[in-house]
Design a protein around this motif. Sequence first.
Motif, short mmCIF file in Angstrom:
data_model
loop_
_atom_site.label_atom_id
_atom_site.label_comp_id
_atom_site.label_asym_id
_atom_site.label_seq_id
_atom_site.Cartn_x
_atom_site.Cartn_y
_atom_site.Cartn_z
N LEU A 1 67.02 20.87 -2.92
CA LEU A 1 66.62 21.25 -1.63
C LEU A 1 66.92 22.56 -1.17
O LEU A 1 68.01 23.14 -1.69
CB LEU A 1 67.13 20.14 -0.80
CG LEU A 1 66.98 18.80 -1.11
CD1 LEU A 1 67.79 17.77 -0.02
CD2 LEU A 1 65.50 18.30 -1.44
N LEU A 2 66.15 23.27 -0.36
CA LEU A 2 66.43 24.57 0.13
C LEU A 2 66.51 24.75 1.66
O LEU A 2 65.47 24.47 2.27
CB LEU A 2 65.59 25.58 -0.49
CG LEU A 2 65.82 27.36 -0.28
CD1 LEU A 2 67.10 27.57 -0.46
CD2 LEU A 2 64.70 28.02 -0.70
N VAL A 3 67.62 25.44 2.14
CA VAL A 3 67.37 25.62 3.60
C VAL A 3 67.76 27.44 3.77
O VAL A 3 68.52 27.79 2.92
CB VAL A 3 68.57 24.78 4.40
CG1 VAL A 3 68.90 25.89 5.58
CG2 VAL A 3 68.34 23.67 4.48
N VAL A 4 66.84 28.10 4.53
CA VAL A 4 67.07 29.29 4.74
C VAL A 4 67.20 29.40 6.21
O VAL A 4 66.19 29.20 6.88
CB VAL A 4 66.07 30.17 4.17
CG1 VAL A 4 66.13 31.68 4.47
CG2 VAL A 4 65.75 29.86 2.51
N SER A 5 68.37 29.86 6.62
CA SER A 5 68.52 30.11 8.21
C SER A 5 69.67 30.92 8.51
O SER A 5 70.67 31.11 7.66
CB SER A 5 68.73 28.74 8.69
OG SER A 5 69.18 28.95 10.01
N ARG A 6 69.82 31.53 9.61
CA ARG A 6 70.74 31.84 10.28
C ARG A 6 72.01 30.93 10.59
O ARG A 6 71.56 30.04 11.27
CB ARG A 6 70.43 32.88 11.61
CG ARG A 6 71.52 33.50 12.21
CD ARG A 6 71.24 34.62 13.19
NE ARG A 6 70.05 34.04 14.14
CZ ARG A 6 69.27 34.45 14.77
NH1 ARG A 6 68.90 35.82 14.84
NH2 ARG A 6 68.05 34.24 15.49
N LEU A 7 73.07 31.24 10.29
CA LEU A 7 74.07 30.06 10.60
C LEU A 7 75.00 30.49 11.66
O LEU A 7 76.30 31.08 11.81
CB LEU A 7 74.97 29.84 9.18
CG LEU A 7 74.21 29.65 7.81
CD1 LEU A 7 75.29 29.44 6.60
CD2 LEU A 7 73.41 28.37 7.94
N GLY B 1 72.04 31.77 3.74
CA GLY B 1 72.13 32.53 5.32
C GLY B 1 73.62 32.47 5.71
O GLY B 1 74.38 31.97 4.93
N ASP B 2 73.96 33.26 6.59
CA ASP B 2 75.44 33.37 6.98
C ASP B 2 75.32 33.53 8.33
O ASP B 2 74.43 33.71 9.24
CB ASP B 2 75.98 34.83 6.28
CG ASP B 2 77.46 34.43 5.69
OD1 ASP B 2 77.96 33.48 6.26
OD2 ASP B 2 77.74 35.37 5.14
N GLY B 3 76.59 33.24 8.89
CA GLY B 3 76.74 33.56 10.28
C GLY B 3 78.05 32.66 10.61
O GLY B 3 78.96 31.88 9.94
N ALA B 4 78.43 32.83 12.02
CA ALA B 4 79.79 32.24 12.52
C ALA B 4 79.85 30.73 12.22
O ALA B 4 80.78 30.14 12.52
CB ALA B 4 79.94 32.51 13.99
N GLU C 1 73.60 36.34 2.80
CA GLU C 1 72.21 36.98 2.33
C GLU C 1 72.02 37.24 1.04
O GLU C 1 72.98 37.69 0.45
CB GLU C 1 72.18 38.25 3.54
CG GLU C 1 72.11 37.88 4.93
CD GLU C 1 71.91 39.21 5.65
OE1 GLU C 1 71.36 40.08 5.39
OE2 GLU C 1 72.42 39.35 6.65
N VAL C 2 70.84 37.10 0.68
CA VAL C 2 70.40 37.38 -0.81
C VAL C 2 69.12 38.30 -0.59
O VAL C 2 68.44 38.69 0.29
CB VAL C 2 69.80 36.09 -1.43
CG1 VAL C 2 71.08 35.31 -1.61
CG2 VAL C 2 68.67 35.41 -0.65
#
Length: 182
Positions: A97-103, A135-138, A161-162
Motif C-alpha cells: 500500500l502507498l500513501v503520498v501526503s504532507r504530514l 511525505g513529511d511534516g510536523a 520527500e523523495v
Amino acid sequence: ILGHRNFLPLAPLLRAAAPGSERWLLTYGIEAQPRLSTLEWWCLASCERVFAISPYTAAVFREAGAQARIELWPCSLPWDWPLPEPSPPRLTPPYRLLVVSRLAPPERYKGIDHVIQAVALLRRRGVPVLLDIVGDGADRERLEALVVRVQASGHVTFHAEVSPAELHRRYAACDLFVLPSA
C-alpha cells in the motif's frame, strides 16, 4: 495561471500589464480554508476563472468568502509519466500500500492514521500488507508513535520527500494507492 492563493496580489498587476489576457487561480488543500482578506477578495475579482481540485475544496473556498464561480480541475499524475508494467505482478502477497501526503496537523482529515490502524488490523487477521508513507511534516512523530502503539512496526515505513523518479518507482511498485478522507 496563479498556482497558489498567495499569488492573488499579482492578478490586478497582470491585468494591467497584459490587458485582454485571462488570469486563472488554482486553489487546493489547506490554503483554501482561511477567510479571504479584503485584499484577496479584491484581487480575486481580477481572475476570470477559479479552479479547485475537488468539490470539497470548492466548498471550503466559498466558505472562505470566494463569490466567483469555481470550476473543478482535479490533480493527476504528470502526463509524461509512462504507464509502467506491473512489477512484481499485482495482488500477490505481501500487498504493498502507498500513501503520498504532507504530514501536517491540519492535514489529519486525510486519514493517514486510519490507514495505519487498518494495516495493524489486517496484519492481526493474517493479511500480509506493507504500507509505505511518502511525505513529511510536523505530524510524522505522532503517526510514528501510532505505528508503535497499534503494533504495526516493521509493516509501515516512512519516507520523507523523495525525488520524482523515486516517487514514480513507488507508484509503480505499489498494489494500491490509499488516501481516505474524513
